[in-house]
Design an enzyme around this catalytic site. Structure first.
Site, PDB file in Angstrom:
ATOM      1  N   HIS A  94       9.108  18.152 -10.242  1.00 23.10           N
ATOM      2  CA  HIS A  94       8.312  18.941 -11.581  1.00 23.10           C
ATOM      3  C   HIS A  94       8.079  20.522 -10.655  1.00 23.10           C
ATOM      4  O   HIS A  94       7.004  20.332  -9.318  1.00 23.10           O
ATOM      5  CB  HIS A  94       6.924  17.549 -10.628  1.00 23.10           C
ATOM      6  N   TYR A 111      -4.534  16.083 -13.544  1.00 22.25           N
ATOM      7  CA  TYR A 111      -5.746  15.274 -13.243  1.00 22.25           C
ATOM      8  C   TYR A 111      -7.320  15.785 -14.547  1.00 22.25           C
ATOM      9  O   TYR A 111      -7.562  16.830 -14.302  1.00 22.25           O
ATOM     10  CB  TYR A 111      -6.096  15.757 -11.816  1.00 22.25           C
ATOM     11  N   PRO A 136      -5.636   8.231  -3.501  1.00 22.16           N
ATOM     12  CA  PRO A 136      -4.729   8.341  -3.750  1.00 22.16           C
ATOM     13  C   PRO A 136      -4.356   9.977  -4.691  1.00 22.16           C
ATOM     14  O   PRO A 136      -3.769  10.683  -5.405  1.00 22.16           O
ATOM     15  CB  PRO A 136      -4.260   7.236  -4.847  1.00 22.16           C
ATOM     16  N   LYS A 167      -1.127  11.433  -1.167  1.00 24.67           N
ATOM     17  CA  LYS A 167      -0.340  11.728   0.135  1.00 24.67           C
ATOM     18  C   LYS A 167      -0.610  10.277   0.854  1.00 24.67           C
ATOM     19  O   LYS A 167       0.225  10.483   1.752  1.00 24.67           O
ATOM     20  CB  LYS A 167      -1.943  12.238   0.954  1.00 24.67           C
TER      21      LYS A 167
HETATM   22  P1  FAS Z   1       2.655  -0.741   2.613  1.00 29.09           P
HETATM   23  O1  FAS Z   1       0.997  -1.518   2.537  1.00 29.09           O
HETATM   24  O2  FAS Z   1       3.119  -0.256   2.101  1.00 29.09           O
HETATM   25  O3  FAS Z   1       3.386  -1.778   3.802  1.00 29.09           O
HETATM   26  C1  FAS Z   1       3.355  -2.845   4.355  1.00 29.09           C
HETATM   27  C2  FAS Z   1       3.607  -3.782   4.967  1.00 29.09           C
HETATM   28  O4  FAS Z   1       3.268  -4.880   5.885  1.00 29.09           O
HETATM   29  C3  FAS Z   1       4.126  -4.837   3.325  1.00 29.09           C
HETATM   30  O5  FAS Z   1       4.890  -5.490   2.712  1.00 29.09           O
HETATM   31  C4  FAS Z   1       2.941  -6.713   4.705  1.00 29.09           C
HETATM   32  O6  FAS Z   1       3.126  -7.337   3.270  1.00 29.09           O
HETATM   33  C5  FAS Z   1       3.407  -6.530   5.388  1.00 29.09           C
HETATM   34  N1  FAS Z   1       2.916  -7.255   5.724  1.00 29.09           N
HETATM   35  C6  FAS Z   1       1.322  -6.670   6.411  1.00 29.09           C
HETATM   36  N2  FAS Z   1       1.069  -7.630   7.141  1.00 29.09           N
HETATM   37  C7  FAS Z   1       1.907  -8.459   7.603  1.00 29.09           C
HETATM   38  C8  FAS Z   1       1.351  -9.378   8.453  1.00 29.09           C
HETATM   39  N3  FAS Z   1       0.498 -10.430   9.160  1.00 29.09           N
HETATM   40  N4  FAS Z   1       3.223  -9.705   9.199  1.00 29.09           N
HETATM   41  C9  FAS Z   1       4.653  -9.437   8.205  1.00 29.09           C
HETATM   42  N5  FAS Z   1       4.158  -8.227   7.566  1.00 29.09           N
HETATM   43  C10 FAS Z   1       2.931  -7.861   7.216  1.00 29.09           C
HETATM   44  N6  FAS Z   1      -0.185   6.016  -2.314  1.00 29.09           N
HETATM   45  C11 FAS Z   1       0.234   7.336  -3.369  1.00 29.09           C
HETATM   46  O7  FAS Z   1       0.498   8.511  -1.934  1.00 29.09           O
HETATM   47  N7  FAS Z   1      -0.036   7.133  -4.465  1.00 29.09           N
HETATM   48  C12 FAS Z   1      -0.760   6.688  -4.968  1.00 29.09           C
HETATM   49  O8  FAS Z   1      -1.257   6.393  -6.234  1.00 29.09           O
HETATM   50  C13 FAS Z   1      -0.858   5.126  -4.142  1.00 29.09           C
HETATM   51  N8  FAS Z   1      -1.639   4.168  -4.675  1.00 29.09           N
HETATM   52  C14 FAS Z   1      -1.522   3.040  -3.766  1.00 29.09           C
HETATM   53  C15 FAS Z   1      -2.583   1.631  -5.052  1.00 29.09           C
HETATM   54  C16 FAS Z   1      -2.658   0.646  -4.036  1.00 29.09           C
HETATM   55  C17 FAS Z   1      -3.437  -0.309  -4.488  1.00 29.09           C
HETATM   56  C18 FAS Z   1      -2.609   0.756  -2.413  1.00 29.09           C
HETATM   57  C19 FAS Z   1      -3.043  -0.242  -1.587  1.00 29.09           C
HETATM   58  C20 FAS Z   1      -1.435   1.845  -2.033  1.00 29.09           C
HETATM   59  C21 FAS Z   1      -1.635   2.546  -2.575  1.00 29.09           C
HETATM   60  N9  FAS Z   1      -1.685   4.115  -2.317  1.00 29.09           N
HETATM   61  C22 FAS Z   1      -0.678   4.916  -3.212  1.00 29.09           C
HETATM   62  C23 FAS Z   1      -0.533   4.256  -0.545  1.00 29.09           C
HETATM   63  C24 FAS Z   1       0.072   3.246  -0.908  1.00 29.09           C
HETATM   64  O9  FAS Z   1       1.467   4.148  -2.128  1.00 29.09           O
HETATM   65  C25 FAS Z   1       1.304   3.646   0.453  1.00 29.09           C
HETATM   66  O10 FAS Z   1       0.183   4.817   1.725  1.00 29.09           O
HETATM   67  C26 FAS Z   1       2.241   3.103   1.290  1.00 29.09           C
HETATM   68  O11 FAS Z   1       1.967   2.044   0.953  1.00 29.09           O
HETATM   69  C27 FAS Z   1       2.100   3.023   2.578  1.00 29.09           C
HETATM   70  O12 FAS Z   1       3.286   2.514   2.839  1.00 29.09           O
HETATM   71  P2  FAS Z   1       3.351   1.454   4.454  1.00 29.09           P
HETATM   72  O13 FAS Z   1       2.820   1.892   5.903  1.00 29.09           O
HETATM   73  O14 FAS Z   1       4.869   0.673   4.490  1.00 29.09           O
HETATM   74  O15 FAS Z   1       1.624   0.327   3.800  1.00 29.09           O
HETATM   75  C1  PHB Z   2       1.430   7.577  -9.757  1.00 30.43           C
HETATM   76  O1  PHB Z   2       1.967   8.487 -10.265  1.00 30.43           O
HETATM   77  O2  PHB Z   2       1.304   6.523  -9.247  1.00 30.43           O
HETATM   78  C2  PHB Z   2       0.477   8.953  -8.856  1.00 30.43           C
HETATM   79  C3  PHB Z   2       0.299  10.293  -8.940  1.00 30.43           C
HETATM   80  C4  PHB Z   2      -0.680  11.328  -8.635  1.00 30.43           C
HETATM   81  C5  PHB Z   2      -1.424  10.267  -7.681  1.00 30.43           C
HETATM   82  C6  PHB Z   2      -1.856   9.312  -7.466  1.00 30.43           C
HETATM   83  C7  PHB Z   2      -1.060   8.415  -8.478  1.00 30.43           C
HETATM   84  O3  PHB Z   2      -2.665  11.497  -6.790  1.00 30.43           O
END
Ligand code: FAS
Ligand code: PHB
Length: 389
Positions: free
Chosen positions: A72, A200, A292, A296
């Site tokens: 994009h 957005y 989100p 980032k």
């Molecule tokens: P993660 O949370 O992805 O991974 C952490 C891992 O640690 C998980 O697999 C978990 O099971 C494990 N863990 C936790 N406790 C543990 C324990 N006690 N023992 C062993 N393992 C354990 N970011 C965007 O850029 N755009 C978005 O649209 C977006 N939407 C999101 C929606 C939701 C609901 C959430 C929660 C986050 C969203 N994010 C988004 C942010 C997301 O993408 C995070 O930035 C990304 O998953 C970060 O990755 P990790 O740091 O690996 O954390």
């Molecule tokens: C998504 O595609 O999940 C998405 C894209 C951009 C954002 C947040 C979520 O800022």
């Protein structure tokens, strides 16, 4: 068992770190509480900065991304009246890549199996011990048997709710937090996107986002009050609302269909300082959360991991601890700038319950300025494609 590095968490942070260390000859073990299926079932990020795609390219795990992702060059902002396109490629010479976090994680997991990287799935009761002592180690339970791993370094990649950050005492570290008075209701559907680039929208009824995973799978979000659940949003009601908020132009291209996934995520801005304590180093959501809106979260996790893997590799290769000592300050410098951008876009694009009419006029004036000012478009573009690492 003894190892170089124990990584807690097999999300994007933990898996990217494991791969980068393994590629440099450093020996990691990853402890993940859930199954692979559970980790892959979480629908999260969709937009990748080059910070993140460069990691996959460096690791040689980019083949499917190159084949299936979308590039994009622009992003669109809507204010209920018009669509304001920001030409990021023209303004910055860079673009973003649309490729779901689920796909990134799957590629990292598949490659970890191919490269015999040690990931212990369903490791329960993970606990950290003596992270600032002489024998830092982790205990966990696997198939009912308690295990112990002694490690030279520990990476807390266990997300916002994991145990790593909890072992840093209030005397040693502190959180900075802002909780937003609304959430995002997200819907995934196998229908063609209504737009070629993300939209957005700031509508008087609330924020909306039109995103995608491919040209046949769409991802939509609307801002909802925190007291609502997905039961308040049957599909037809959701489609009606997203069409209203995106405005008539985009709505005319919306294809409706059954939701594959529907969930509500709360929004917060959160940073924990410092990101290290003794031999423990935090990365990704374990150390910070962004709303989100700025896309980032995943990309900040990637920049943490680039800094942390470089520092750990220097330590194991030459005993040099300087980069480890400088990791937290270096990562936080980029984190706080991304926190600012995500907070800024969230304030600009959402309806805040206490928002007076004056605040709404301020938002519309800001979007009006965005439509007219190349300087503001450049600020937005260089933050959205990702600040330098
Ligand atoms: P993660 O949370 O992805 O991974 C952490 C891992 O640690 C998980 O697999 C978990 O099971 C494990 N863990 C936790 N406790 C543990 C324990 N006690 N023992 C062993 N393992 C354990 N970011 C965007 O850029 N755009 C978005 O649209 C977006 N939407 C999101 C929606 C939701 C609901 C959430 C929660 C986050 C969203 N994010 C988004 C942010 C997301 O993408 C995070 O930035 C990304 O998953 C970060 O990755 P990790 O740091 O690996 O954390
Ligand atoms: C998504 O595609 O999940 C998405 C894209 C951009 C954002 C947040 C979520 O800022």
């Amino acid at each position: 068992m003894k190892t170089d590095v124990v990584i807690i968490g097999a999300g994007p942070s933990g898996l990217m770190l494991a791969h980068l260390l393994h590629a440099a000859g450093v020996n990691p073990i990853v402890l993940e509480r859930h199954t692979q299926e559970h980790v892959l079932s979480r629908i999260r990020a969709g937009v990748l900065e080059s910070t993140t795609t460069d990691v996959l390219v460096e690791l040689g795990i980019d083949e499917r991304m190159n084949r299936e992702s979308l590039q994009h060059d622009g992003v669109v902002f809507a204010d209920g009246e018009r669509l304001i396109r920001i030409d990021m490629a023209a303004l910055t010479g860079r673009h973003v890549t649309v490729y779901g976090q689920t796909e990134v994680t799957k590629d990292l997991i598949d490659a970890a199996e191919d490269r015999n990287i040690h990931v212990v799935w369903e490791s329960e009761d993970v606990a950290l011990h003596n992270v600032d002592g002489v024998d830092p180690h982790i205990t966990y339970t696997k198939n009912g048997k308690e295990e112990r791993v002694d490690a030279k370094l520990i990476a807390g990649c266990d997300g916002f709710h994991g145990p790593s950050r909890q072992v840093i005492s209030a005397e040693t570290g502190r959180p900075f937090e802002l909780i937003y008075p609304f959430g995002w209701l997200g819907v995934l559907a196998d229908v063609p996107p209504c737009t070629e680039e993300l939209i957005y929208a700031n509508h008087e009824r609330g924020f909306a986002l039109a995103s995608m995973r491919s040209m046949s799978r769409s991802r939509y979000y609307i801002q909802v009050p925190l007291d609502q659940t997905i039961d308040d949003w049957p599909d037809e009601k959701f489609w009606d609302e997203i069409c209203t908020r995106l405005g008539p132009n985009a709505a005319s291209h919306v294809t409706r269909g059954p939701s594959l996934e529907k969930s509500i995520a709360p929004l917060r801005s959160f940073v924990f300082e410092p990101m290290n304590h003794g031999r423990l180093f935090l990365a990704g959501d374990a150390a910070h959360i962004v709303p989100p809106t700025g896309a980032k979260g995943l990309n900040l996790a990637a920049s943490d991991i680039v800094y942390l893997s470089d520092a750990m590799i220097a330590y194991f290769k030459s005993g040099d601890e300087a980069a480890l000592k400088g990791y937290s300050a270096k990562a936080l410098a980029r984190i706080w700038k991304s926190e600012r951008f995500s907070w800024y876009l969230t304030k600009l694009m959402h309806r805040f319950p206490e928002n007076a009419d004056f605040d709404r006029r301020m938002q519309l004036a800001e979007l009006d300025y965005l439509a007219e000012s190349e300087a503001m478009q450049t600020m937005l573009a260089e933050n959205y494609v990702g600040l330098p690492i």
